[in-house]
Design a protein around this motif. Structure first.
Motif, PDB file in Angstrom:
ATOM      1  N   GLU A   1      -9.471  17.767 -12.282  1.00 29.25           N
ATOM      2  CA  GLU A   1      -8.464  19.067 -12.870  1.00 29.25           C
ATOM      3  C   GLU A   1      -6.789  19.242 -13.215  1.00 29.25           C
ATOM      4  OE1 GLU A   1     -12.145  21.447  -9.995  1.00 29.25           O
ATOM      5  OE2 GLU A   1      -9.632  22.505 -10.963  1.00 29.25           O
ATOM      6  N   GLY A   2      -7.427  19.268 -14.329  1.00 26.51           N
ATOM      7  CA  GLY A   2      -5.714  19.801 -14.676  1.00 26.51           C
ATOM      8  C   GLY A   2      -5.105  18.638 -15.838  1.00 26.51           C
ATOM      9  N   VAL A   3      -5.720  17.660 -16.303  1.00 20.08           N
ATOM     10  CA  VAL A   3      -5.326  16.579 -16.978  1.00 20.08           C
ATOM     11  C   VAL A   3      -5.217  17.430 -17.696  1.00 20.08           C
ATOM     12  CG1 VAL A   3      -6.673  14.466 -17.924  1.00 20.08           C
ATOM     13  CG2 VAL A   3      -6.923  14.450 -15.714  1.00 20.08           C
TER      14      VAL A   3
ATOM     15  N   GLN B   1       4.122   6.101 -20.129  1.00 15.05           N
ATOM     16  CA  GLN B   1       4.050   7.807 -20.418  1.00 15.05           C
ATOM     17  C   GLN B   1       4.325   8.800 -19.509  1.00 15.05           C
ATOM     18  OE1 GLN B   1       1.884   8.572 -23.233  1.00 15.05           O
ATOM     19  NE2 GLN B   1       2.591   6.718 -24.312  1.00 15.05           N
ATOM     20  N   ASP B   2       4.249   9.627 -19.189  1.00  7.42           N
ATOM     21  CA  ASP B   2       5.191  11.011 -18.294  1.00  7.42           C
ATOM     22  C   ASP B   2       3.978  11.739 -18.587  1.00  7.42           C
ATOM     23  OD1 ASP B   2       7.712  10.516 -18.296  1.00  7.42           O
ATOM     24  OD2 ASP B   2       8.409  11.605 -20.436  1.00  7.42           O
ATOM     25  N   ARG B   3       2.779  11.872 -18.568  1.00 10.43           N
ATOM     26  CA  ARG B   3       1.852  12.573 -18.767  1.00 10.43           C
ATOM     27  C   ARG B   3       0.511  11.737 -18.206  1.00 10.43           C
ATOM     28  NH1 ARG B   3       2.440  18.418 -21.354  1.00 10.43           N
ATOM     29  NH2 ARG B   3       4.385  18.851 -20.174  1.00 10.43           N
ATOM     30  N   THR B   4      -0.265  12.436 -17.824  1.00  7.60           N
ATOM     31  CA  THR B   4      -1.886  11.352 -18.204  1.00  7.60           C
ATOM     32  C   THR B   4      -3.096  12.499 -19.253  1.00  7.60           C
ATOM     33  OG1 THR B   4      -2.102  11.650 -15.895  1.00  7.60           O
ATOM     34  CG2 THR B   4      -4.446  11.296 -16.557  1.00  7.60           C
ATOM     35  N   LYS B   5      -3.349  11.447 -19.778  1.00  9.03           N
ATOM     36  CA  LYS B   5      -4.226  12.036 -20.844  1.00  9.03           C
ATOM     37  C   LYS B   5      -5.565  12.053 -21.067  1.00  9.03           C
ATOM     38  CE  LYS B   5       0.353  11.690 -24.175  1.00  9.03           C
ATOM     39  NZ  LYS B   5       1.084  11.007 -25.252  1.00  9.03           N
TER      40      LYS B   5
ATOM     41  N   VAL C   1     -23.601  15.307  -8.838  1.00  7.15           N
ATOM     42  CA  VAL C   1     -22.668  14.412  -9.516  1.00  7.15           C
ATOM     43  C   VAL C   1     -24.078  15.156 -10.620  1.00  7.15           C
ATOM     44  CG1 VAL C   1     -22.109  12.605 -10.168  1.00  7.15           C
ATOM     45  CG2 VAL C   1     -21.557  12.988  -8.193  1.00  7.15           C
ATOM     46  N   SER C   2     -23.390  15.370 -12.009  1.00  6.25           N
ATOM     47  CA  SER C   2     -24.095  14.883 -13.099  1.00  6.25           C
ATOM     48  C   SER C   2     -24.662  13.851 -14.138  1.00  6.25           C
ATOM     49  CB  SER C   2     -22.752  15.871 -14.345  1.00  6.25           C
ATOM     50  OG  SER C   2     -23.749  15.658 -15.479  1.00  6.25           O
ATOM     51  N   ALA C   3     -26.156  14.316 -13.605  1.00  7.88           N
ATOM     52  CA  ALA C   3     -26.810  13.180 -14.044  1.00  7.88           C
ATOM     53  C   ALA C   3     -26.402  12.510 -15.294  1.00  7.88           C
ATOM     54  CB  ALA C   3     -28.379  13.993 -14.317  1.00  7.88           C
ATOM     55  N   LYS C   4     -25.467  13.232 -15.961  1.00  6.31           N
ATOM     56  CA  LYS C   4     -25.250  12.853 -17.687  1.00  6.31           C
ATOM     57  C   LYS C   4     -24.284  12.008 -17.562  1.00  6.31           C
ATOM     58  CE  LYS C   4     -25.890  17.370 -19.619  1.00  6.31           C
ATOM     59  NZ  LYS C   4     -25.361  18.161 -20.501  1.00  6.31           N
ATOM     60  N   ASN C   5     -23.672  11.490 -16.104  1.00  3.50           N
ATOM     61  CA  ASN C   5     -22.333  10.753 -16.182  1.00  3.50           C
ATOM     62  C   ASN C   5     -21.941   9.648 -16.444  1.00  3.50           C
ATOM     63  OD1 ASN C   5     -20.788  13.280 -15.417  1.00  3.50           O
ATOM     64  ND2 ASN C   5     -20.326  12.542 -13.074  1.00  3.50           N
ATOM     65  N   LYS C   6     -23.344   8.763 -16.022  1.00  4.66           N
ATOM     66  CA  LYS C   6     -23.870   7.574 -16.328  1.00  4.66           C
ATOM     67  C   LYS C   6     -24.021   7.151 -17.660  1.00  4.66           C
ATOM     68  CE  LYS C   6     -28.926   8.336 -15.484  1.00  4.66           C
ATOM     69  NZ  LYS C   6     -30.387   8.076 -14.328  1.00  4.66           N
ATOM     70  N   PHE C   7     -24.131   7.626 -18.918  1.00  9.61           N
ATOM     71  CA  PHE C   7     -24.458   7.759 -19.865  1.00  9.61           C
ATOM     72  C   PHE C   7     -23.096   7.639 -20.471  1.00  9.61           C
ATOM     73  CE2 PHE C   7     -28.324   9.617 -19.002  1.00  9.61           C
ATOM     74  CZ  PHE C   7     -28.977   8.767 -19.681  1.00  9.61           C
ATOM     75  N   VAL C   8     -21.857   8.484 -19.909  1.00 11.55           N
ATOM     76  CA  VAL C   8     -20.252   8.473 -20.378  1.00 11.55           C
ATOM     77  C   VAL C   8     -19.531   6.768 -20.033  1.00 11.55           C
ATOM     78  CG1 VAL C   8     -18.372   9.152 -20.663  1.00 11.55           C
ATOM     79  CG2 VAL C   8     -20.184  11.061 -20.422  1.00 11.55           C
ATOM     80  N   LYS C   9     -18.935   6.310 -21.093  1.00  9.84           N
ATOM     81  CA  LYS C   9     -18.367   4.893 -20.781  1.00  9.84           C
ATOM     82  C   LYS C   9     -17.118   5.415 -20.794  1.00  9.84           C
ATOM     83  CE  LYS C   9     -21.840   2.557 -23.315  1.00  9.84           C
ATOM     84  NZ  LYS C   9     -21.904   1.145 -24.953  1.00  9.84           N
ATOM     85  N   VAL C  10     -16.534   5.021 -19.617  1.00 10.08           N
ATOM     86  CA  VAL C  10     -14.575   5.954 -19.490  1.00 10.08           C
ATOM     87  C   VAL C  10     -13.418   3.884 -19.856  1.00 10.08           C
ATOM     88  CG1 VAL C  10     -12.940   5.966 -18.729  1.00 10.08           C
ATOM     89  CG2 VAL C  10     -15.834   7.411 -18.079  1.00 10.08           C
ATOM     90  N   LYS C  11     -12.671   3.937 -21.034  1.00  7.74           N
ATOM     91  CA  LYS C  11     -11.683   3.092 -20.615  1.00  7.74           C
ATOM     92  C   LYS C  11     -10.180   3.757 -20.098  1.00  7.74           C
ATOM     93  CE  LYS C  11      -8.851   0.290 -23.562  1.00  7.74           C
ATOM     94  NZ  LYS C  11      -8.442  -0.512 -24.728  1.00  7.74           N
ATOM     95  N   ILE C  12      -9.834   3.080 -19.621  1.00  7.38           N
ATOM     96  CA  ILE C  12      -8.742   3.076 -18.592  1.00  7.38           C
ATOM     97  C   ILE C  12      -7.805   2.362 -18.244  1.00  7.38           C
ATOM     98  CG2 ILE C  12      -8.226   3.771 -15.846  1.00  7.38           C
ATOM     99  CD1 ILE C  12     -10.717   3.907 -14.803  1.00  7.38           C
ATOM    100  N   VAL C  13      -6.508   2.880 -19.218  1.00  5.71           N
ATOM    101  CA  VAL C  13      -5.182   2.571 -19.104  1.00  5.71           C
ATOM    102  C   VAL C  13      -4.047   2.689 -18.572  1.00  5.71           C
ATOM    103  CG1 VAL C  13      -3.665   2.084 -21.234  1.00  5.71           C
ATOM    104  CG2 VAL C  13      -5.970   1.958 -22.060  1.00  5.71           C
ATOM    105  N   ASP C  14      -3.641   1.943 -17.215  1.00  3.23           N
ATOM    106  CA  ASP C  14      -2.272   2.318 -16.429  1.00  3.23           C
ATOM    107  C   ASP C  14      -0.619   2.274 -17.301  1.00  3.23           C
ATOM    108  OD1 ASP C  14      -0.931   2.570 -15.386  1.00  3.23           O
ATOM    109  OD2 ASP C  14      -1.581   1.163 -13.724  1.00  3.23           O
TER     110      ASP C  14
END
Length: 264
Positions: free
Chosen positions: A261-263, A239-243, A190-203
């Motif tokens: 992968e493939g997103v 939405q039809d596709r993941t973005k 797991v990349s050590a940089k991941n913890k600094f990435v903030k993510v918002k998830i919209v279903d």
């Protein structure tokens, strides 16, 4: 389990009805029908009626193809069930190829509905969503369909059985299962940089939470990779596709994209 010593962790029991509906849901399966198939059995309410050639089979036709062994006149597979298993394997490969085409992800609500009402399994809705979400990263060469080594023969009681070859079975287990157990114990980096990435998830899938909690599945997966999930929400705009939306950090977006992968 008695033959191999392996106890499957998960199971899926599919009725004929579910099989037909799932094949129809993915748009059918293209296979080559090797011979004229015509068989009727009023006791099973079964009619098999297919002509030879490469064609796309719908759900009902696929059931005919998978259940065929011999015709009413006695012609058919020379080796009975053994040949039928080989033909079924080709169908499974073609069905998997259809699933991996990428169009399946758009049919998730329909597939989930079929699974919920007609399939018995100990996979949870979240499990199924997790695997469907990984479909774009699956590779056909990594999917193995194996047949137990052995041959058909008559026993002393005059009944025909399939006798597995113990030595060849052990070699098969060593090659495909025991080696997989060893590789599965390798800890994924797991990349050590991941913890600094903030993510918002919209279903935006439109899938009801009672069927599968999409937000939880995606959130848990990103959390496993040490991403900082700051918020989640559902939207009525389907939405039809993941973005993957990159607001201000392309490198951070690439880290998230590497998980899915493939997103697009």
């Amino acid at each position: 389990e008695q033959i191999t010593g392996i106890r499957p962790e998960k199971h899926v029991i599919i009725s004929f009805k579910a099989f037909r509906e799932l094949i129809d849901a993915i748009g059918g399966v293209e296979v080559e029908v090797p011979m004229r198939m015509y068989y009727t059995d009023p006791f099973q309410n079964l009619t098999i009626d297919l002509y030879p050639g490469t064609q796309v089979l719908n759900g009902r036709q696929s059931e005919m193809f998978m259940r065929f062994r011999y015709n009413n006149d006695g012609t058919g597979y020379p080796n009975g069930d053994i040949d039928r298993i080989a033909t079924q394997k080709k169908f499974y490969e073609a069905a998997i190829d259809a699933v991996l085409s990428g169009k399946t992800i758009l049919k998730v609500p329909k597939i989930m509905s079929i699974v919920k009402s007609n399939v018995k399994t100990n996979f949870t809705g979240e499990d199924i969503m997790r695997y469907i979400g990984k479909i774009p990263s699956f590779k056909m060469e990594n999917i193995k369909i194996l047949t137990l080594p052995g041959e058909g023969a008559y026993a002393d009681d005059g009944v025909s059985y399939f006798f597995h070859n113990e030595k060849e079975t052990e070699l098969l287990l060593d090659e495909y299962f025991h080696s997989m157990e060893k590789s599965s114990r390798i800890v994924e980096k797991v990349s050590a940089k991941n913890k600094f990435v903030k993510v918002k998830i919209v279903d935006a899938t439109g899938i009801e939470q009672s069927t599968a909690d999409v937000l939880k599945v995606v959130s848990d997966m990103l959390s496993e990779y040490k991403f900082n999930v700051v918020s989640t929400e559902k939207t009525d705009r389907i939405q039809d596709r993941t973005k993957l939306v990159n607001h201000n950090d392309k490198n951070a977006a690439e880290l998230v994209k590497a998980v899915y992968e493939g997103v697009e």
